[in-house]
Scaffold this active site. Structure first.
Site, PDB file in Angstrom:
ATOM      1  CG  ASP A 464      -7.285   6.682  14.172  1.00  0.00           C
ATOM      2  OD1 ASP A 464      -6.410   7.562  14.152  1.00  0.00           O
ATOM      3  OD2 ASP A 464      -8.506   6.929  14.147  1.00  0.00           O
ATOM      4  CG  HIS A 846      -0.529  -0.477 -11.527  1.00  0.00           C
ATOM      5  ND1 HIS A 846      -0.667  -0.276 -10.173  1.00  0.00           N
ATOM      6  CD2 HIS A 846       0.729  -0.093 -11.839  1.00  0.00           C
ATOM      7  CE1 HIS A 846       0.458   0.228  -9.679  1.00  0.00           C
ATOM      8  NE2 HIS A 846       1.322   0.350 -10.662  1.00  0.00           N
TER       9      HIS A 846
END
Length: 1024
Positions: A464, A846
């Site tokens: 949103d 990562h």
């Protein structure tokens, strides 16, 4: 006869349109009880002449007041308000009208003739409504407006002579104001398209989340002007271009125009630092025009007169400068986004908590969901262990929200299929087939765009436009992990001493592990509560591996899952078998954390057959998984708006560029206004108030902007330069130290300069760098690894310690061996017991994170290499979070006010990699003291690395410097096989996961791809 045809034409346009659904028509209220048009209304626009066009706030009146009367002569460039008693008859009069509707205030300018034209149009409309045309919709409309039609206000007549004196102007002003206010109080005339055009309103005017109302009106725009290669022909030649009639809407941070016949958004132009307005015919190539420039497009508007052009140009510029000035400025780090204060933010270490919060936030979505990923796997489970069936599987969550009316937009990297096996086509196909509200774009098209080397590497989820997750974690296989970094996941298999246990536990299925039950299969239960299931009724989850028959028994753990490592006690390993009645093909209990393709070790074997998500592609009984260590964050409010704005810019660019996305089924997206950003309907729990700025790497190919942006790179360099005590870096790559030939980013050089400055000032300063022990490419390191793996290793080592440009080489020139007091390089490794034998594997780092001084943090998708940092290559998104709340801490033995966000994140990382969660004697509070740096960090890294080398002969290792030594090393027997008991004793001394980085591994070899290999053919830039 002409007027009859006009009436008949109007009759066709006033037919009752299909009524909108409750969701489309629903309105919200603010805290003061004022009605709002929901943001979702932007997806339900209709033609301007449709009577059901949703424009005004329910029950809120519109008032008009003529604030000023402008009089000017017809001579060009003569524009003034007369203060004389009488002027010539060639003087024109313009009424400046202020209108109010709820909290919205705007100005329109109209002449006397415009009032007359409106009145005549309304009379025609009134006449039409009195004609009983043989149409049911017309009859219904006539009945609904019959009473109001009779009382249409009259427009007092006026002549040009009456406006010759000020007192006459004042009288006429009052007459017109009264007429307009009466008209606006009558719904039948207010909602007529001619009236709405007169007062400059449309379906986009009063949507709360679009911010204040700016200038609107019908214009003619010139085709072309996009900054997209191959699309600039139109508009650059007098022969090519055309003029199109559009309704232009100006908002605080963007302009858009709509097609009047359909109401569809036809283009969106975002305000940026290159936004400018020009009104000279030299720039517009038309007699009376306005030219609007931005980083993404040049837009030319044609106006009816010089005065009209001046009004449009000046009004647009004034409005944007008043409400959108932040977007016009060059921000810190040359970012597109400004620093935002009072932003709730939260960090995540590893995927478990991140995906849980993403799942919960997705469930709270009311209007839109934006997702960008380098790779997305629709079938991954966001909450684990799986105790609610498929409820928290990503595709199920998205389908559920789409069915509720939420619009979902996903952008995926379109890979070069010969080079990568992530199968984005399967991901797109799977998602778009779930529901029409889910739209997926893949980009780039390699042939048409000539982009082969670069990737969209961003990982964001926006809810949103108010909650934005940003970091390094794709919603993909292999990413879910927690602080334990388990190596094994065989479904809680434990050894059994009797065949009775085997027979008992295998009564449901003799040869297959049962992972799923249909809801009906669990409907009948015996007295003990176990499901009475016939073998034929079992709906097995496809691809789960065969159960070993030689003395193993299955135990499904419901809440406290452990694998077959030695960490779990026998009492923890036993649980009850329960099926879950949550829908067909639901998973049973929490038998596993990683299902099918989610159990992976991509250095051992890359992913295959992704269209079979629940089929194992690695034998989990012989090969350990590769744990995944990663970092992410979530921000709210205005910072989330900025992340959404970047997504919208990319989406709209792709829509224009790719013909398949130009249809109305792929809508243009609109950014919500920053003025409503603090009205959060949902906030992720446990956030800290901070200052946040959104950063990115973006260019013409990735975002359609003229000037590339490398604000992440700039932020890294400045934060390093301004750091006072320490820098902690976790990153997937470490390729830097510019030679301006092969490598151009200057992060490594900034680290060198900062350390040298500390050395000269005789001040303590530490740099911690944690990267993967091996690059994430498939390859057998025991034979040297593949060419791709070696190429990345070459550039990593070139940055750390090999060659004149390396960090250690530059430091040695200044301080010889004292460099070790300033910088440390490490990796992560762990071990476990799998099927009765000891195994080890590196933990794949990562992360893309930097922490400085426990008060400044950069988290995002950008690796430390040229691909991520230079802006012109891979696209990236990151956030820099600066603490505004402090907590007491310690720095070099002295009291120190650390940032709440930065300190807690650093402590979590240090405790994870050093094992402080299981050994409370490890003190990680002081990051730069000699005791911590030497006796904890360096000692732990060195001891762990030595033990792993002794027990497993693991690679990479500094004991192997060339290929011959590598061959010899592999023939050497390891302790794990020769003396498992002694190996176990040694492994008990392991603390955490940190190991010293093997800086001398294969240092006598040339690791660049050999001539003749396919890796040698590609440009060097693909590795850097």
């Amino acid at each position: 006869m002409l007027w009859i045809w006009t009436l008949l034409e109007t009759a066709m346009l006033v037919r009752t349109a299909p009524s909108l659904s409750l969701q489309q028509c629903s309105e919200g209220r603010d805290d003061c009880g004022v009605f709002h048009i929901p943001f979702s209304a932007i997806y339900h626009t209709v033609g301007f002449k449709e009577p059901q066009a949703r424009v005004f706030l329910h029950t809120v009146p519109i008032t008009a007041q003529i604030r000023e009367v402008e009089r000017f002569t017809t001579f060009k460039d003569r524009f003034h308000v007369s203060n004389q008693g009488r002027v010539s008859k060639n003087t024109s009069t313009v009424f400046r009208i202020e209108l109010r509707h709820g909290n919205f205030i705007w100005i329109v300018k109209r002449k006397e003739k415009h009032f007359l034209e409106l009145h005549r149009e309304l009379l025609r409309y009134k006449t039409l409504m009195r004609i009983p045309l043989p149409s049911r919709s017309h009859t219904i409309r006539r009945k609904s407006v019959k009473s109001e039609l009779r009382v249409m206000p009259s427009l007092p007549r006026g002549t040009r002579d009456e406006l010759g004196r000020d007192e006459q102007v004042s009288s006429r002003r009052k007459q017109l104001e009264d007429y307009l206010n009466k008209l606006l109080r009558m719904a039948v005339y207010l909602k007529y398209h001619a009236t709405m055009e007169f007062i400059d309103v449309s379906q986009m005017s009063f949507i709360h989340d679009l911010g204040p109302k700016g200038l609107e009106g019908m214009i003619y725009k010139k085709s072309g002007g996009h900054r997209i290669p191959g699309m600039n022909c139109c508009g650059h030649s007098q022969i090519c271009y055309r003029w199109s009639k559009r309704w232009l809407v100006v908002k605080d941070s963007f302009l858009m125009y709509l097609k009047p016949d359909t109401g569809a958004i036809s283009f969106v132009l975002l305000v940026d630092k290159k936004f400018s307005i020009k009104m000279n015919s030299k720039y517009t190539e038309t007699k009376h025009g306005v030219r609007i420039d931005s980083l993404s497009r040049t837009l030319v508007l044609k106006c009816s007169s010089y005065r009209h052009a001046r009004w449009w140009g000046q009004s647009i510029e004034d409005f944007v400068r008043k409400y959108g000035k932040a977007f016009l400025r060059t921000q810190r780090f040359n970012s597109f986004a400004k620093e935002q204060d009072n932003i709730p933010a939260k960090w995540y270490v590893n995927g478990k908590t991140y995906m849980e919060d993403v799942a919960t936030a997705l469930e709270q979505a009311k209007e839109e969901i934006f997702i960008t990923d380098w790779w997305l796997s629709p079938e991954i489970f966001l909450k684990r262990p799986v105790v609610e069936g498929n409820r928290w599987r990503l595709d199920c969550v998205l389908k559920r929200k789409a069915q509720q009316g939420v619009r979902i937009f996903v952008m995926l990297y379109k890979e070069v299929e010969l080079a990568l096996g992530i199968n984005s086509e399967y991901s797109k196909r799977t998602l778009v087939h779930l529901h029409p509200n889910i739209k997926v774009m893949r980009h780039p098209d390699h042939v048409s765009s000539s982009v082969y080397l670069w990737a969209h590497h961003e990982k964001t989820v926006v809810i949103d436009q108010s909650v934005a997750f940003v970091g390094g974690i794709d919603l993909a296989y292999g990413r879910w992990d927690d602080w334990e970094h388990r190596l094994t996941d065989v479904g809680s298999v434990t050894r059994s001493t009797t065949q009775e246990h085997v027979a008992s536990d295998m009564s449901i299925s003799e040869s297959h592990r049962i992972e799923a039950l249909p809801a009906k299969a669990a409907s009948s239960r015996n007295g003990s509560g176990a499901a009475a299931v016939h073998v034929a009724e079992v709906l097995r989850l496809k691809g789960v591996g065969l159960v070993r028959r030689s003395g193993f028994t299955l135990h499904k753990h419901m809440l406290h899952h452990t694998d077959s490592t030695s960490r779990a006690s026998n009492s923890q390993r036993f649980g009850s078998t329960r099926s879950l009645q949550t829908g067909e093909a639901d998973l049973m209990g929490n038998t596993r954390f990683w299902h099918g393709k989610d159990y992976c070790n991509f250095v051992y074997k890359d992913w295959v057959q992704l269209e079979k998500p629940f089929d194992d592609f690695i034998d989990r009984y012989t090969t350990p998984r590769m744990p995944w260590h990663d970092i992410a964050s979530v921000v709210h409010g205005r910072a989330a708006r900025d992340v959404a704005r970047h997504f919208i810019q990319r989406w709209n660019f792709n829509k224009i560029k790719k013909p398949k996305y130009r249809s109305l089924s792929y809508p243009f997206l609109l950014p919500k206004s920053h003025s409503t950003a603090n009205e959060l309907t949902y906030q992720v729990p446990d956030c800290v108030m901070t200052k946040v700025q959104v950063l990115r790497s973006a260019a013409d190919w990735s975002a359609g902007i003229k000037d590339h942006e490398e604000s992440i790179h700039n932020a890294y360099i400045q934060v390093i330069a301004k750091s006072k005590h320490f820098i902690y870096i976790e990153n997937q790559f470490f390729i830097s130290c510019a030679d301006n030939k092969q490598v151009c980013n200057k992060i490594g050089d900034a680290i060198v300069e900062r350390i040298i400055r500390a050395h000269k000032e005789k001040k303590k300063f530490r740099v911690y760098v944690v990267i993967p022990l091996l690059p994430g490419f498939e390859g057998d390191i025991s034979t040297g690894g593949g060419s791709a793996l070696q190429a990345v290793m070459h550039f990593n080592y070139r940055t750390m310690n090999r060659g004149d440009y390396s960090i250690i080489s530059q430091l040695k020139k200044e301080m010889e061996e004292q460099w070790m007091n300033y910088i440390s390089f490490g990796g992560l490794r762990t071990h476990a017991e799998l099927e009765g034998r000891l195994v080890t594997e590196l933990i794949y780092v990562h992360s893309k994170m930097l922490i400085a001084d426990d008060n400044t943090v950069i988290i995002g998708s950008a690796n430390i290499n040229d691909r991520s940092m230079l802006g012109k290559r891979d696209s990236e998104v990151a956030v820099i979070v600066e603490d505004t709340e402090t907590v007491p801490s310690v720095m070099d033995g002295q009291e120190y006010q650390a940032g709440r966000f930065g300190l807690q994140l650093r402590l979590e990382c240090f405790k994870t990699v050093l094992g402080a969660f299981t050994d409370p004697t490890i003190d990680v509070i002081d990051p730069i003291s000699d005791r911590f740096y030497k006796e904890v960090w360096m000692t732990t890294a060195g001891r762990n690395a030595t033990i792993y080398e002794k027990v497993f002969n693991c690679l990479p290792t500094s004991l192997v410097r060339n290929m011959q030594e590598l061959l010899n090393f592999q023939t050497k027997a390891c302790l794990a096989k020769e003396d498992p008991a002694k190996a176990q004793e040694l492994l008990k001394k392991i603390r955490g996961f940190l190991v010293q980085f093997p800086l001398d591994f294969l240092n006598e070899e040339n690791l660049m791809p050999s001539v003749g290999t396919k890796e040698a053919i590609v440009p060097t830039e693909i590795w850097t």
